[in-house]
Design a protein around this motif. Structure first.
Motif, PDB file in Angstrom:
ATOM      1  N   GLY A   1      -2.175   4.335 -12.955  1.00  0.00           N
ATOM      2  CA  GLY A   1      -2.077   3.071 -13.682  1.00  0.00           C
ATOM      3  C   GLY A   1      -3.283   2.175 -13.530  1.00  0.00           C
ATOM      4  O   GLY A   1      -3.157   0.936 -13.670  1.00  0.00           O
TER       5      GLY A   1
ATOM      6  N   ALA B   1       0.531   1.738  -6.340  1.00  0.00           N
ATOM      7  CA  ALA B   1       1.180   2.303  -7.531  1.00  0.00           C
ATOM      8  C   ALA B   1       2.278   3.299  -7.177  1.00  0.00           C
ATOM      9  O   ALA B   1       3.013   3.772  -8.059  1.00  0.00           O
ATOM     10  CB  ALA B   1       0.135   2.991  -8.414  1.00  0.00           C
TER      11      ALA B   1
ATOM     12  N   HIS C   1       5.822   4.732  -5.829  1.00  0.00           N
ATOM     13  CA  HIS C   1       7.193   4.233  -5.873  1.00  0.00           C
ATOM     14  C   HIS C   1       7.579   3.709  -4.497  1.00  0.00           C
ATOM     15  O   HIS C   1       7.254   4.304  -3.468  1.00  0.00           O
ATOM     16  CB  HIS C   1       8.142   5.358  -6.295  1.00  0.00           C
TER      17      HIS C   1
ATOM     18  N   ARG D   1       6.428   9.865  -6.219  1.00  0.00           N
ATOM     19  CA  ARG D   1       6.419   9.314  -7.570  1.00  0.00           C
ATOM     20  C   ARG D   1       5.382   8.191  -7.679  1.00  0.00           C
ATOM     21  O   ARG D   1       5.233   7.396  -6.746  1.00  0.00           O
ATOM     22  CB  ARG D   1       7.802   8.773  -7.930  1.00  0.00           C
ATOM     23  N   VAL D   2       4.697   8.151  -8.794  1.00  0.00           N
ATOM     24  CA  VAL D   2       3.658   7.151  -8.987  1.00  0.00           C
ATOM     25  C   VAL D   2       3.780   6.573 -10.399  1.00  0.00           C
ATOM     26  O   VAL D   2       4.150   7.281 -11.339  1.00  0.00           O
ATOM     27  CB  VAL D   2       2.250   7.774  -8.746  1.00  0.00           C
ATOM     28  N   ARG D   3       3.457   5.255 -10.517  1.00  0.00           N
ATOM     29  CA  ARG D   3       3.566   4.579 -11.808  1.00  0.00           C
ATOM     30  C   ARG D   3       2.242   4.661 -12.548  1.00  0.00           C
ATOM     31  O   ARG D   3       1.198   4.239 -12.075  1.00  0.00           O
ATOM     32  CB  ARG D   3       3.959   3.109 -11.618  1.00  0.00           C
ATOM     33  N   GLY D   4       2.268   5.230 -13.749  1.00  0.00           N
ATOM     34  CA  GLY D   4       1.064   5.407 -14.541  1.00  0.00           C
ATOM     35  C   GLY D   4       0.845   4.296 -15.534  1.00  0.00           C
ATOM     36  O   GLY D   4       1.552   3.277 -15.536  1.00  0.00           O
ATOM     37  N   ARG D   5      -0.139   4.470 -16.394  1.00  0.00           N
ATOM     38  CA  ARG D   5      -0.468   3.447 -17.381  1.00  0.00           C
ATOM     39  C   ARG D   5       0.655   3.251 -18.382  1.00  0.00           C
ATOM     40  O   ARG D   5       0.753   2.190 -19.015  1.00  0.00           O
ATOM     41  CB  ARG D   5      -1.753   3.833 -18.111  1.00  0.00           C
ATOM     42  N   HIS D   6       1.491   4.265 -18.565  1.00  0.00           N
ATOM     43  CA  HIS D   6       2.604   4.141 -19.516  1.00  0.00           C
ATOM     44  C   HIS D   6       3.738   3.292 -18.946  1.00  0.00           C
ATOM     45  O   HIS D   6       4.725   3.007 -19.631  1.00  0.00           O
ATOM     46  CB  HIS D   6       3.139   5.518 -19.892  1.00  0.00           C
ATOM     47  N   GLY D   7       3.641   2.903 -17.659  1.00  0.00           N
ATOM     48  CA  GLY D   7       4.610   2.004 -17.064  1.00  0.00           C
ATOM     49  C   GLY D   7       5.801   2.674 -16.411  1.00  0.00           C
ATOM     50  O   GLY D   7       6.651   1.990 -15.836  1.00  0.00           O
ATOM     51  N   ARG D   8       5.921   3.984 -16.483  1.00  0.00           N
ATOM     52  CA  ARG D   8       7.058   4.629 -15.832  1.00  0.00           C
ATOM     53  C   ARG D   8       6.551   5.537 -14.716  1.00  0.00           C
ATOM     54  O   ARG D   8       5.381   5.946 -14.697  1.00  0.00           O
ATOM     55  CB  ARG D   8       7.877   5.434 -16.832  1.00  0.00           C
ATOM     56  N   HIS D   9       7.457   5.832 -13.761  1.00  0.00           N
ATOM     57  CA  HIS D   9       7.094   6.673 -12.626  1.00  0.00           C
ATOM     58  C   HIS D   9       7.222   8.158 -12.982  1.00  0.00           C
ATOM     59  O   HIS D   9       8.122   8.555 -13.722  1.00  0.00           O
ATOM     60  CB  HIS D   9       7.993   6.368 -11.419  1.00  0.00           C
TER      61      HIS D   9
END
Length: 714
Positions: A206, A224, A226, A252-260
């Motif tokens: 992200g 970023a 979880h 789990r990691v949150r990307g640019r799309h906003g979801r993990h």
């Protein structure tokens, strides 16, 4: 200036001259020794291996070998071969001789020096070689300077392998990146806390577009992750930094799309000389696809487990369906065969019944008209039709393997010899008949009259297959069938003898052979064949414990071969028994009287038999079933002969009745009358002494002859 003669010198002068010469020779020798010593020192000072080889003519031809005439100590160091001086090439490396001779021989011939690298297989080393000719070609000598380069070759090979592995690894990474398996890469400079990432890594974590991807703070990236996974990641990183080495962790990691999304970080912490972590490179792997695949795999596995649990039942259901379908198919085939059989049978019997009923009507008409002279003609017509009906029934029983046989030990060669003249007269002069009997042919247990009938039928078929003439060959042979051969012939393993009839006729196609033994199947024109001949022969062979086979090709003739089981015992040709009956009948112009018990549940047949026997002058007792007949047999009544039907009602057949009475009347002969015989009736093909069989329908004359012969044979 002329030197004075030696003899004019004084003794002192001579001694002085000798001393001078001696000093001069000693100086020369010292100079040579010094030169040799210098030369040898030069040899030994060379670290490389050095030798001089000298070619010579050997057993393999001119200049086909060479000898090592000089060598330094480096030779042994670089080859591992000691004491080389004096040894020939073929002594130390016979398998490599041709290759080395070609290389050094070219140097000797051309005078051009060479330099090359080559594996010295005998020494197990790679060597770098330079060689040049020594003096003129006539000297046949070449000097060789070489060194061991095995270590360098090994290093080069290892380097090539390492480079290939590196290329493969780079290609794998590129393929993984292109396939989306690797999301991105990172390099973490541990002391500064700055991380350099690529665009794929930044997108997964992200990182906002336009950020400096070469100098991101590690805290920014860890933020970023979880919240539920952050503690695990921090602990794994701390452990790896404390003890540098490989690192692998999923979170789990949150990307640019906003979801993990699930990822897996794989890397390695590198340390400096003091063991402190300085560099932490790695790659980020996509786990979402893998987890989806694993979930699908788990779903399929569960589905497969459920299917497996019901597989047995489904297989059983499917098997039952197939068996039901097969049963329906067999029933359809059976009904088709029955339809064909009954159709042909009805056709033939309608013709015969028409002849019988028509003859009886004509007899009634002529009797009413008082034209008695014409009655005999119609009686003969009815009797002929009845005989043909009996023959047809006999053939049907033969095909169904339920005819009544009278098997006896038979010499088949004698049977063929006795039939040869009849066959020749039957097939006509245009066909040559040859009988070839095997020497030492085994005895067969077979109904001889039925075998004669089968042989005659085969010869008639062969005649019809040769309208323009040809040759019939009748052969016998002994056969031995092992498990495999017996299975292919559908008979038990063991010893058999064969009777073959071979013609030179038109032959049969494979389709015709497949149907040839079927009842009413014939290739002859309408009205020229019933199609029962081969089916009767097949049924007779099978009922006799053997088999029948057809071997044929279109245009190449046909062989029909009957296999019969060997009988271990002496032969007893059935003709002798028949001749004895005939002889007994002719020898007794006035047969003796006797008391005969007739047992038959069919009133018309019983009446016919009783009437015929009474006309012969016998006293006749009657019984309508087995129980009544056995009661008479167990009484004290005098009985000279029993004539009984086989198929009796009331739970006791004729054979059972006769066996039960044997204890009370062991010597009373029994004549069985039957049109259908079970296996148990004749005891697996054997009748006991004093028992005979007469097959329905029969002529009254045959009954009278058989009864007379049995009474006279008591």
């Amino acid at each position: 200036m002329t030197k004075a003669p030696v003899e004019t010198l004084s003794r002192a002068e001579l001694e002085s001259e000798v001393q001078r010469l001696r000093h001069a020779g000693s100086a020369a020798d010292n100079a040579v020794d010094t030169a040799d010593a210098r030369r040898q020192a030069l040899f030994e000072a060379i670290d490389d291996g050095f030798c001089i080889i000298e070619f010579f003519d050997g057993p393999h031809g001119p200049l086909s070998d060479y000898r090592h005439v000089e060598a330094n100590s480096g030779y042994e160091r670089h080859t591992g071969i000691a004491g080389i001086v004096g040894k020939t090439l073929r002594d130390i490396a016979p398998n490599e001789a041709d290759g080395w001779l070609e290389l050094y021989g070219r140097v000797l011939r051309t005078g051009e020096p060479v330099r090359f690298e080559r594996e010295f297989i005998t020494a197990g080393r790679f060597i770098e070689v330079s060689a040049r000719r020594v003096g003129p070609q006539g000297n046949r000598q070449v000097s060789v300077l070489f060194r061991d380069i095995s270590a360098r070759k090994a290093s080069e090979s290892a380097l090539r392998q390492s480079e290939a592995l590196a290329r493969d690894n780079v290609q794998r990474v590129q393929l993984a990146l292109s396939a989306g398996a690797i999301l991105g890469t990172w390099i973490w400079d541990v002391p500064s806390g700055l991380v350099s990432v690529d665009e794929g890594f930044a997108n997964a974590f992200g990182v906002e577009p336009g950020a400096d991807l070469a100098a991101l703070r590690v805290e920014r990236l860890l933020g970023a992750i979880h919240a539920d996974d952050r503690a695990g990641v921090d602990g794994a990183i701390a452990a790896c930094l404390a003890q540098p080495g490989p690192y692998r962790h999923q979170y789990r990691v949150r990307g640019r799309h906003g979801r993990h999304a699930w990822v897996e970080a794989v890397g390695r912490v590198e340390a400096d000389a003091r063991g402190a972590a300085v560099r932490f490179p790695g790659v980020l792997l996509d786990l979402e696809t893998r987890r989806a695949v694993e979930a699908e795999r788990d779903r399929v596995t569960e589905e497969l487990r459920r299917l497996t649990e019901t597989l047995e039942q489904r297989v059983a259901d499917r098997t039952a369906e197939l068996m039901h379908a097969e049963a329906q198919l067999r029933q359809a085939q059976k009904m088709e065969a029955v339809g064909q059989l009954t159709g042909g049978l009805a056709h033939d019997f309608n013709n015969l019944l028409a002849g019988i009923s028509g003859a009886l009507e004509m007899i009634g008409s002529r009797l009413a008209q008082g034209r008695f002279a014409e009655v005999e003609k119609y009686l003969a017509m009815a009797q002929s039709a009845a005989r043909r009906a009996a023959a047809l029934t006999h053939r049907l029983l033969a095909f169904s393997r339920r005819q009544t046989l009278d098997p006896r030990p038979t010499n088949v060669n004698d049977l063929v010899d006795g039939m040869a003249d009849l066959v020749r007269r039957t097939v006509g002069p245009a066909i040559a008949v040859e009988a070839v009997g095997a020497a030492g042919l085994w005895t067969a247990l077979v109904d001889a009259s039925q075998l004669e009938n089968a042989l005659l039928n085969l010869c008639l078929n062969a005649r019809d297959a040769m309208p323009d003439g040809g040759r019939i060959t009748i052969e016998t042979a002994n056969r031995w069938f092992d498990e495999r051969a017996a299975a292919s012939h559908e008979i038990p393993p063991g010893q058999y003898l064969s009777l073959s009839v071979t013609d030179t006729g038109v032959g049969m196609s494979a389709d015709v052979i497949a149907k040839a033994f079927d009842p009413f199947f014939t290739t002859k024109p309408l009205g020229q064949g019933t199609g029962l001949g081969l089916s009767m022969i097949y049924g007779f062979a099978r009922q006799s414990g053997g088999h029948a086979r057809i071997y044929s090709e279109v245009g190449s003739g046909t062989t029909v071969r009957i296999y019969l089981p060997r009988h271990y015992g002496s032969d007893e040709t059935a003709h002798d028994t028949i001749t004895a009956f005939a002889g007994a009948a002719s020898a007794s112009a006035a047969p003796g009287q006797g008391i005969v018990l007739v047992v038959d549940d069919e009133p018309l047949v019983r009446m016919l038999v009783v009437t015929a026997l009474e006309d012969m002058g016998h006293t006749v007792l009657e019984a309508e079933d087995g129980a009544q007949g056995l009661k008479i047999l167990q009484s004290e009544a005098a009985i000279d002969l029993v004539v009984t039907d086989v198929g009796l009602p009331g739970g006791m057949n004729g054979r059972q009745m006769a066996d039960a009475a044997r204890g009370h009347r062991p010597d009373t002969p029994v004549l069985f009358i039957t049109g259908y015989a079970e296996n148990a009736i004749i005891g697996n093909g054997h009748l006991e002494p004093g028992m005979q069989i007469l097959t329905k329908p029969f002529a009254v004359g045959d009954l009278e002859q058989r009864v007379r012969a049995m009474l006279m044979g008591r």
